[in-house]
Design a protein around this motif. Sequence first.
Motif: not given
Length: 390
Positions: A171-184, A200-204, A280-282
């Motif tokens: 879960l932490i991995h998914d959230l970090t990637i999603t927030v990072g994509v928003y930043s980039l 996305i937490l439930g989906y992941s 989408f990213v999540g």
Amino acid sequence: MSRLGNLGARLYRGEVGYDFIGHRKLWYGVSILITITAIVGLVVRGLNMGIEFEGGAVFTTPKTTASVEQTVHSAEKISGHTAIVQELGDGGMRVQIAGVDTKTSSAVKEQLAEELKVNPEKIDAQLVGPSWGEQIANKAWQGLGIFMVLVVIYLAIAFEWRMALAALIALIHDLTITVGVYSLVGFEVTPGTVIGLLTILGYSLYDTVVVFDGLREGSKNVTKQTKFTYSEIANRSINSTLVRSINTTVVALLPVAGLLFIGGGLLGGGMLNDIALSLFVGLAAGAYSSIFIATPLVADFKEREPQMKALAKRVRAKRAKAEEREGHDSDGPQDGDGPGGEDDGGTRPRITVQDGNGNGAGAGAGVSGQRRQEPPRNRGGRGRPSGKRR
């Protein structure tokens, strides 16, 4: 049955499969690289926070002939702050200016109407204070923390603590990637983004729980057998649900992609972009982590247990004996060698089978049990004469 369905059935039965667990170090490396990239982007570029979190004003104009570039230039010249402009579907503009308060909003509205040559009465102005955005952020963090605690407790009770820990890391991995994509990418973070992140937490977790359920069923009484190690059972669980995970992920991504690329991109949906990008990213990251991160982590945790180490040792020993036996059988007994030969030291008697002529044929090690010796056939007068004695 379709090719994909046939492949899914073969994966489920274990006839084919990919060694996900065996290549877990590769997937760990890929995930670490992506996570580091996301963190670096977050630190260097930061997040583009919306006015809901920083405070400011949003002006929605009617249809105008001015372009987006002209509107941005006019809004920044009037307010003295950075402006974000988005063209709406009806030809109007959504002008977002941070740092504008109640005292200056009326003046900015009048001058903006003059620059864009529209009626100021038709410009809709909305003011947002920074305290409201701070409250939203605090509520979001509280909701995220409560959700993760409940998830860990549930998975620890329904499965075991190792699976709960692996799911939390995923879960932490998914959230970090999603927030990072928003930043980039530079997308604006709005309340819609927060809603998407919480969704996305439930989906992941969905695919992760499906694989964990199959692993739990497959690993019952695992130490009472010597056919598979725990890692191999975990790998079979991933393969048996692989096509199912792909199908559910693709079906979920298609409507989200429609929101993102059509609703947000072509139609200028505004908040649709914020929600759709996080979804989408999540969703993609959640499907990836359930296969390549969560289950391999569980296998790593379990293989450190003494009973699983002993099981792996027994499985390897049994396979080594089987390979040795197959190699011996493939070589076969040679003349003068092996059981029943002249060089076996007489430890096993040589079995001789008599034929009708009294000739003997030596049987090798493959002969077992008793052989019925047939009586000699009548050979036309040879030997004892037939008929009545006189």
